[in-house]
Write a protein that holds these residues in place. Structure first.
Motif, PDB file in Angstrom:
ATOM      1  N   GLN A 190      -0.067  -0.861   4.144  1.00  0.00           N
ATOM      2  CA  GLN A 190      -0.796   0.407   4.139  1.00  0.00           C
ATOM      3  C   GLN A 190      -1.486   0.633   2.799  1.00  0.00           C
ATOM      4  OE1 GLN A 190      -0.872   2.391   6.967  1.00  0.00           O
ATOM      5  NE2 GLN A 190       0.276   0.702   7.892  1.00  0.00           N
ATOM      6  N   GLY A 191      -2.436   1.531   2.799  1.00  0.00           N
ATOM      7  CA  GLY A 191      -3.068   1.934   1.558  1.00  0.00           C
ATOM      8  C   GLY A 191      -2.203   2.914   0.797  1.00  0.00           C
ATOM      9  N   PRO A 192      -2.473   3.089  -0.492  1.00  0.00           N
ATOM     10  CA  PRO A 192      -1.722   4.071  -1.275  1.00  0.00           C
ATOM     11  C   PRO A 192      -1.904   5.476  -0.683  1.00  0.00           C
ATOM     12  CG  PRO A 192      -2.946   2.592  -2.714  1.00  0.00           C
ATOM     13  CD  PRO A 192      -3.429   2.338  -1.332  1.00  0.00           C
TER      14      PRO A 192
ATOM     15  N   TYR B 247      -1.424  14.866  -8.217  1.00  0.00           N
ATOM     16  CA  TYR B 247      -2.346  14.559  -9.295  1.00  0.00           C
ATOM     17  C   TYR B 247      -2.163  15.602 -10.394  1.00  0.00           C
ATOM     18  CZ  TYR B 247      -7.001  15.457 -11.407  1.00  0.00           C
ATOM     19  OH  TYR B 247      -8.030  15.747 -12.258  1.00  0.00           O
TER      20      TYR B 247
ATOM     21  N   TYR C 204     -11.196  -0.799  -5.099  1.00  0.00           N
ATOM     22  CA  TYR C 204     -10.070  -1.376  -5.810  1.00  0.00           C
ATOM     23  C   TYR C 204      -9.649  -2.663  -5.115  1.00  0.00           C
ATOM     24  CZ  TYR C 204      -9.204   2.718  -8.735  1.00  0.00           C
ATOM     25  OH  TYR C 204      -9.309   3.720  -9.669  1.00  0.00           O
TER      26      TYR C 204
ATOM     27  N   PHE D 261      -9.435  -1.908  -1.193  1.00  0.00           N
ATOM     28  CA  PHE D 261      -9.392  -0.522  -0.756  1.00  0.00           C
ATOM     29  C   PHE D 261     -10.619   0.221  -1.261  1.00  0.00           C
ATOM     30  CE2 PHE D 261      -5.089  -0.445   0.723  1.00  0.00           C
ATOM     31  CZ  PHE D 261      -4.390  -1.315  -0.082  1.00  0.00           C
TER      32      PHE D 261
ATOM     33  N   GLN E 204       3.221   3.728  -1.324  1.00  0.00           N
ATOM     34  CA  GLN E 204       2.599   2.675  -0.529  1.00  0.00           C
ATOM     35  C   GLN E 204       3.652   1.935   0.290  1.00  0.00           C
ATOM     36  OE1 GLN E 204       0.454  -0.449  -2.693  1.00  0.00           O
ATOM     37  NE2 GLN E 204      -1.015  -0.591  -1.010  1.00  0.00           N
TER      38      GLN E 204
ATOM     39  N   PHE F 217      -7.166   7.151  -0.953  1.00  0.00           N
ATOM     40  CA  PHE F 217      -7.443   5.774  -0.542  1.00  0.00           C
ATOM     41  C   PHE F 217      -7.478   5.619   0.969  1.00  0.00           C
ATOM     42  CE2 PHE F 217      -7.052   3.067  -4.330  1.00  0.00           C
ATOM     43  CZ  PHE F 217      -6.620   3.991  -5.249  1.00  0.00           C
ATOM     44  N   GLY F 218      -8.202   4.585   1.414  1.00  0.00           N
ATOM     45  CA  GLY F 218      -8.174   4.176   2.804  1.00  0.00           C
ATOM     46  C   GLY F 218      -7.100   3.123   3.039  1.00  0.00           C
ATOM     47  N   ALA F 219      -7.086   2.539   4.247  1.00  0.00           N
ATOM     48  CA  ALA F 219      -6.018   1.627   4.652  1.00  0.00           C
ATOM     49  C   ALA F 219      -6.163   0.228   4.080  1.00  0.00           C
ATOM     50  CB  ALA F 219      -5.928   1.557   6.171  1.00  0.00           C
TER      51      ALA F 219
ATOM     52  N   LEU G 292       3.639   4.153  -6.712  1.00  0.00           N
ATOM     53  CA  LEU G 292       2.659   3.751  -7.709  1.00  0.00           C
ATOM     54  C   LEU G 292       2.237   4.938  -8.561  1.00  0.00           C
ATOM     55  CD1 LEU G 292       0.357   1.622  -5.391  1.00  0.00           C
ATOM     56  CD2 LEU G 292       1.756   0.706  -7.234  1.00  0.00           C
TER      57      LEU G 292
ATOM     58  N   ALA H 258      -9.130   4.307 -12.659  1.00  0.00           N
ATOM     59  CA  ALA H 258      -7.709   4.595 -12.799  1.00  0.00           C
ATOM     60  C   ALA H 258      -6.967   3.285 -13.004  1.00  0.00           C
ATOM     61  CB  ALA H 258      -7.189   5.318 -11.566  1.00  0.00           C
TER      62      ALA H 258
ATOM     63  N   GLY I 149      -0.251  -3.506  -8.772  1.00  0.00           N
ATOM     64  CA  GLY I 149      -0.938  -2.268  -8.485  1.00  0.00           C
ATOM     65  C   GLY I 149      -2.419  -2.523  -8.273  1.00  0.00           C
ATOM     66  N   PRO I 150      -3.122  -1.606  -7.620  1.00  0.00           N
ATOM     67  CA  PRO I 150      -4.565  -1.765  -7.425  1.00  0.00           C
ATOM     68  C   PRO I 150      -5.306  -1.864  -8.754  1.00  0.00           C
ATOM     69  CG  PRO I 150      -3.703  -0.044  -5.992  1.00  0.00           C
ATOM     70  CD  PRO I 150      -2.600  -0.408  -6.945  1.00  0.00           C
TER      71      PRO I 150
ATOM     72  N   TYR J 131       1.298   7.830  -6.132  1.00  0.00           N
ATOM     73  CA  TYR J 131       1.022   7.418  -4.759  1.00  0.00           C
ATOM     74  C   TYR J 131       2.274   6.743  -4.207  1.00  0.00           C
ATOM     75  CZ  TYR J 131      -3.944   7.988  -5.890  1.00  0.00           C
ATOM     76  OH  TYR J 131      -5.164   8.497  -6.271  1.00  0.00           O
TER      77      TYR J 131
ATOM     78  N   TYR K 271      -1.710  10.149 -11.645  1.00  0.00           N
ATOM     79  CA  TYR K 271      -1.568  10.193 -10.188  1.00  0.00           C
ATOM     80  C   TYR K 271      -0.267   9.521  -9.772  1.00  0.00           C
ATOM     81  CZ  TYR K 271      -6.693  10.673 -10.487  1.00  0.00           C
ATOM     82  OH  TYR K 271      -7.982  11.067 -10.795  1.00  0.00           O
TER      83      TYR K 271
ATOM     84  N   PHE L  54      -3.433   1.345 -12.816  1.00  0.00           N
ATOM     85  CA  PHE L  54      -2.172   1.456 -12.090  1.00  0.00           C
ATOM     86  C   PHE L  54      -1.058   0.692 -12.796  1.00  0.00           C
ATOM     87  CE2 PHE L  54      -2.812   3.505  -7.972  1.00  0.00           C
ATOM     88  CZ  PHE L  54      -4.196   3.633  -7.960  1.00  0.00           C
ATOM     89  N   GLY L  55       0.153   1.206 -12.619  1.00  0.00           N
ATOM     90  CA  GLY L  55       1.329   0.463 -13.017  1.00  0.00           C
ATOM     91  C   GLY L  55       1.694  -0.527 -11.920  1.00  0.00           C
ATOM     92  N   GLN L  56       2.760  -1.286 -12.174  1.00  0.00           N
ATOM     93  CA  GLN L  56       3.205  -2.297 -11.204  1.00  0.00           C
ATOM     94  C   GLN L  56       3.954  -1.664 -10.037  1.00  0.00           C
ATOM     95  OE1 GLN L  56       1.577  -5.037 -11.819  1.00  0.00           O
ATOM     96  NE2 GLN L  56       3.091  -6.468 -12.609  1.00  0.00           N
TER      97      GLN L  56
ATOM     98  N   PHE M  29      -1.632   9.349  -1.212  1.00  0.00           N
ATOM     99  CA  PHE M  29      -1.655  10.315  -2.313  1.00  0.00           C
ATOM    100  C   PHE M  29      -0.460  11.253  -2.242  1.00  0.00           C
ATOM    101  CE2 PHE M  29      -3.429  13.109  -5.432  1.00  0.00           C
ATOM    102  CZ  PHE M  29      -3.131  14.395  -5.007  1.00  0.00           C
TER     103      PHE M  29
ATOM    104  N   ASP N 137      -3.186  19.063  -8.022  1.00  0.00           N
ATOM    105  CA  ASP N 137      -3.139  18.961  -6.559  1.00  0.00           C
ATOM    106  C   ASP N 137      -1.829  18.314  -6.179  1.00  0.00           C
ATOM    107  OD1 ASP N 137      -3.442  18.527  -3.831  1.00  0.00           O
ATOM    108  OD2 ASP N 137      -5.425  17.615  -4.012  1.00  0.00           O
TER     109      ASP N 137
ATOM    110  N   SER O 147      -0.734  18.543  -2.914  1.00  0.00           N
ATOM    111  CA  SER O 147      -0.767  18.667  -1.460  1.00  0.00           C
ATOM    112  C   SER O 147      -0.236  17.441  -0.732  1.00  0.00           C
ATOM    113  CB  SER O 147      -2.200  18.948  -0.995  1.00  0.00           C
ATOM    114  OG  SER O 147      -3.053  17.875  -1.331  1.00  0.00           O
TER     115      SER O 147
END
Lengths: 113, 110
Positions: free
Chosen positions: A41-43, A48, B36, B89, A37, B100-102, A91, A102, B43-44, A35, A33, A104-106, A45, A56, A58
């Protein structure tokens, strides 16, 4: 073992330039994936992959953004004609096929000046 | 479009108290709901997930509750510790696609 690795960790580029961000997922993870950020805010998308194909895409904001994963492992996110609004932390995450966890990287902090 | 969101942007609790973080979702087709934790500059990190056909799942010091009637998800953290301070999150997964949400910022006061 090695986790998800993203390079570079920081990238400063001038408006209008082209950038590539790299993601090395955990070996054997078929899902990958991307993302974006922004602060507070949240990640968000972007895209994928399941194996080599984009399952996806989109979330890619426009045609300046493109991502590839030619051999089903390493992925590159490419941004053409960068704009100041592209500044964010990008991300990458990977997971096993069918898995819910999942990793995640840094992240890569991209700053467009 | 369909989205995942949160009720509260910030939550402050006393060390040792229980914390409850809430999330509203709108996509009934999601297979899994996931929590998360994200610490500053990282990262998360996966905490716990719950399949859409379940209503409760427990982990170590954490419990996730899913109420499909009102499309609500919550994360309960028992005996909150300073190390729990982070942004949390919720995310929903639909056939591999994960959104994800906020987020909610949890601050634990000593």
């Amino acid at each position: 073992g090695a986790g998800v690795s993203q390079t570079p960790s920081n990238k400063v580029t001038e408006k209008g330039k082209y950038v590539e961000l790299r993601c090395d997922p955990i070996s054997g993870h078929t899902a990958l994936y991307w993302y974006r950020q922004s602060l507070g805010q949240g990640p968000e998308f972007l895209i994928y992959f399941q194996g080599t194909g984009a399952a996806d895409d989109s979330g890619l904001p426009n045609d300046r953004f493109f991502a590839v994963r030619p051999e089903g492992s390493v992925s590159t996110l490419k941004i053409q004609r960068t704009e100041r609004g592209d500044s964010a932390v990008y991300l990458c995450a990977s997971s096993q096929q069918g898995g819910t966890e999942a990793f995640f990287g840094q992240g890569t902090r991209l700053t467009v000046v | 479009g369909e989205s995942v969101g949160l009720h509260l942007p910030t939550l402050s609790v006393q060390e040792g108290d229980n914390s409850i973080i809430n999330c509203a979702y709108s996509n009934s087709a999601s297979d899994y709901f996931i929590w998360y934790k994200q610490e500053s500059g990282k990262g998360p990190q996966f905490i716990i997930d719950i399949r859409s056909n379940m209503d409760k799942r427990q982990g170590q010091r954490v419990t996730v509750l899913l109420n499909k009637t009102v499309k609500h998800l919550s994360l309960q953290i028992a005996a909150t510790q300073p190390g729990d301070s982070a942004v949390y999150f919720c995310a929903e997964k639909n056939r591999g696609d994960m959104r994800f949400g906020a987020g909610t910022r949890l601050t634990v006061k000593p």
